[in-house]
Enzyme design. Sequence first.
Site, short mmCIF file in Angstrom:
data_model
loop_
_atom_site.label_atom_id
_atom_site.label_comp_id
_atom_site.label_asym_id
_atom_site.label_seq_id
_atom_site.Cartn_x
_atom_site.Cartn_y
_atom_site.Cartn_z
N ARG A 112 0.85 -1.19 0.00
CA ARG A 112 0.00 0.00 0.00
C ARG A 112 0.89 1.24 0.00
O ARG A 112 2.09 1.16 0.21
CB ARG A 112 -0.95 0.01 1.20
CG ARG A 112 -0.27 0.07 2.56
CD ARG A 112 -1.30 0.14 3.68
NE ARG A 112 -0.65 0.21 4.99
CZ ARG A 112 -1.31 0.43 6.13
NH1 ARG A 112 -2.60 0.58 6.13
NH2 ARG A 112 -0.65 0.46 7.27
N GLU A 151 -3.15 7.94 6.75
CA GLU A 151 -1.81 7.83 7.33
C GLU A 151 -0.71 8.24 6.35
O GLU A 151 0.18 7.46 6.00
CB GLU A 151 -1.57 6.41 7.84
CG GLU A 151 -2.47 6.01 8.99
CD GLU A 151 -2.14 4.65 9.57
OE1 GLU A 151 -2.42 4.41 10.75
OE2 GLU A 151 -1.60 3.80 8.81
N CYS A 159 10.62 10.08 -2.04
CA CYS A 159 10.89 9.42 -3.32
C CYS A 159 12.05 10.13 -3.99
O CYS A 159 12.12 11.37 -3.97
CB CYS A 159 9.64 9.43 -4.21
SG CYS A 159 9.94 8.77 -5.87
N GLU A 307 -8.01 5.72 15.01
CA GLU A 307 -7.64 4.31 14.99
C GLU A 307 -6.92 3.94 16.27
O GLU A 307 -6.09 4.70 16.78
CB GLU A 307 -6.71 3.97 13.81
CG GLU A 307 -7.35 3.88 12.46
CD GLU A 307 -6.36 3.37 11.41
OE1 GLU A 307 -5.43 2.63 11.79
OE2 GLU A 307 -6.51 3.74 10.25
N TRP A 315 1.69 -6.37 13.44
CA TRP A 315 2.91 -5.95 12.74
C TRP A 315 4.14 -5.83 13.64
O TRP A 315 5.21 -5.47 13.16
CB TRP A 315 2.67 -4.63 12.02
CG TRP A 315 1.79 -3.66 12.76
CD1 TRP A 315 0.45 -3.48 12.60
CD2 TRP A 315 2.19 -2.74 13.79
NE1 TRP A 315 -0.02 -2.50 13.46
CE2 TRP A 315 1.03 -2.04 14.20
CE3 TRP A 315 3.41 -2.45 14.41
CZ2 TRP A 315 1.05 -1.05 15.18
CZ3 TRP A 315 3.44 -1.47 15.39
CH2 TRP A 315 2.26 -0.78 15.76
N GLU A 355 -3.32 -7.99 7.37
CA GLU A 355 -3.78 -7.66 8.72
C GLU A 355 -4.85 -8.64 9.23
O GLU A 355 -5.64 -8.29 10.10
CB GLU A 355 -4.31 -6.22 8.74
CG GLU A 355 -3.18 -5.21 8.54
CD GLU A 355 -3.68 -3.77 8.50
OE1 GLU A 355 -3.12 -2.94 9.25
OE2 GLU A 355 -4.60 -3.47 7.72
#
Length: 677
Positions: A112, A151, A159, A307, A315, A355
Amino acid sequence: MSRLTRVPGVLYGGDYNPEQWPEDVWSEDAELMREAGVTMVTVGVFSWARLQPGPDTWDFAWFDRLLDLLHAHGIAVDLATATASPPAWLVRAHPGILPVTADGVRLEFGSRQHYCPSSPEYRAAAVRLTRALAERYAHHPALALWHIHNEYGDHVTECFCARSADHFRAWLTDRYGTIDGLNHAWGTAFWSQRYGTYDEIEPPRTAPGPVNPTQLLDWRRFCSDALLECHRAEREALRELSPDIPATTNFMSMFKALDYWKWAEHEDFVSDDAYPDPADPRAHVNASLNYDLMRSLKGGRPWLLLEQAPSAVSWRPVNVPKKPGLQRLWSLQALARGADGIMYFQWRASRAGAEKYHSALLPHRGTASRGWRETVRFGAELARLGEVTGATTRADVAIVLDWDSWWALEVDDHPCARMRWPDLLRPWYAALHARAVTADFVPPRADLDGYRAVLAPSLHLLRPENAERIAAYVHGGGHLVCGPFSGVVDGHDHIHDGGAPGPLRDVLGVSVDEFWPIPDGEAVRLDSGAEATWWSEWIEPDAPDTEVVDSYASGQLTGRPAVTRRPYGAGTAWYVSAHLGEGIAAVLDDVLRAAGVRPVLDVPEGVEATVRSGTQGTYLFVLNHSDHDTRTQLTGPYADGGTDLLTGAAVRDHIDLRPLGAAVLRIATDSLGETDQ
């Protein structure tokens, strides 16, 4: 805006990913949400590929049915723009969207957040999707909140591709104007790094040796700004097409990569994703720190915990679940620290994907599970706390936090690599937390006049204009405590004339002659009994009224000052030249007494106390994070007690709490009188 959304009471719910389930499950979910007391769910976070299966193909029918179903069951929607993960068709049509590492490796599709923040194709596609959602759902009765992206920076904060290089050069041109201005700022006379044109500049890719530190600092600034540009493009589309619906994006607590002071300016309110580790016995202290930051980012306004994990995450190397009662306690902690909503990842546990072992409000075992029983119980409790929403928190202490300074502090080739902002901050904050002293975070440019004490655990990078504000605060009667390795460099990461503490030299009354790092595994004693690790400094008092509060008692600096105090105008400034860890508490006790800072309550070890006040009342939160029974005496303005909103019981004189227990007292207004709590 007095409320986060138009939904009454404390927001309660979580991420809902119905595209992972057949539609016959949706009705069951909606019924169970109602049973659990859920008031809002987040939908669409990772729905891009389903909503837009091809470049010019859209599928909103399933989404229409979903939103209609939720609305019919009285459940509001936090609608995500779904732009966090571009679909495969977009990546294959425009492979330049994929990000490139500093080593030149292009990251692939299959996880993602696989996009370059500077990619024009990604930005255009993201805004197009955002506009399509806003055009279709701006007036849907279920819509309560826009959730932009998800997020930012979680996986890709930078990058190094050619497009990013072009974008970086344009950003630098805007910042410095002439190439001579950049050469001066970057100190390119060193190592023959002078540039003749902006075209010669590249991102700080992997190089043979240390990279120019100011280039790295500007790169951090640029990367934060580049992601913020993506966010603002989506925000502007929503503001145009859906101006009456608030918008937020989920921050990630104290996150190094993004300057949240700057980001918060573009949020209707702040929201946060927080995942304290149940295996860490001090996790609640760090969580409190993060929640105070979230409250502070918009000047004390309520925020949203968007969240958290109902139990275990998936994780960490070892993913410990939350023991019974911990999820409730930690959720109430967020409410105590200013949150008006308690949300989770996620509603129904996933059966596939990365997840699938992450906990959920509705676990794999379903309604027979321990987790489901806690979900329902806590939903009922939150329904009793609705009057707390909108109430705010007052703090007498401010902690200065500057992302520029954080970034500059942690660049390589410093005297000691152990000097990391979070590690320097936490002992200072822990001392306040243990004493039930509430703190705000502030940027160095803030107006400090409302605070009795200002703490600066590290201000490595300090601009002269911000130092002037701090000095004026002390001169006017404030109390400042400044930690080590502060006032060292300016905004270009150049050493201040005369060395540290630079523009704070006059107010602190000391000069740093030499930095004196402490080798790993060693410690240096102070006369007070405190111990310094990682860092110490050879300092010289250079004002006649600078008082030595504590001195080094071992090591090469034996007998030299370690902690100093100087009256300055009507105020006082302390300088702490060493990393004292938990030993900083004794210094802060001295400061808090001098500044007249009082705790909310005198609390036993492991108990947290804080207050929210609003038009409907004043609310005292007392939380027991320990593994034993506790008794907290009610004193001062809270001596007459009040009504515990969780139980409805009247509470007087003291609060007894079981392990992981909590009380939320509505304080009788006639007991408050004249108080600054």
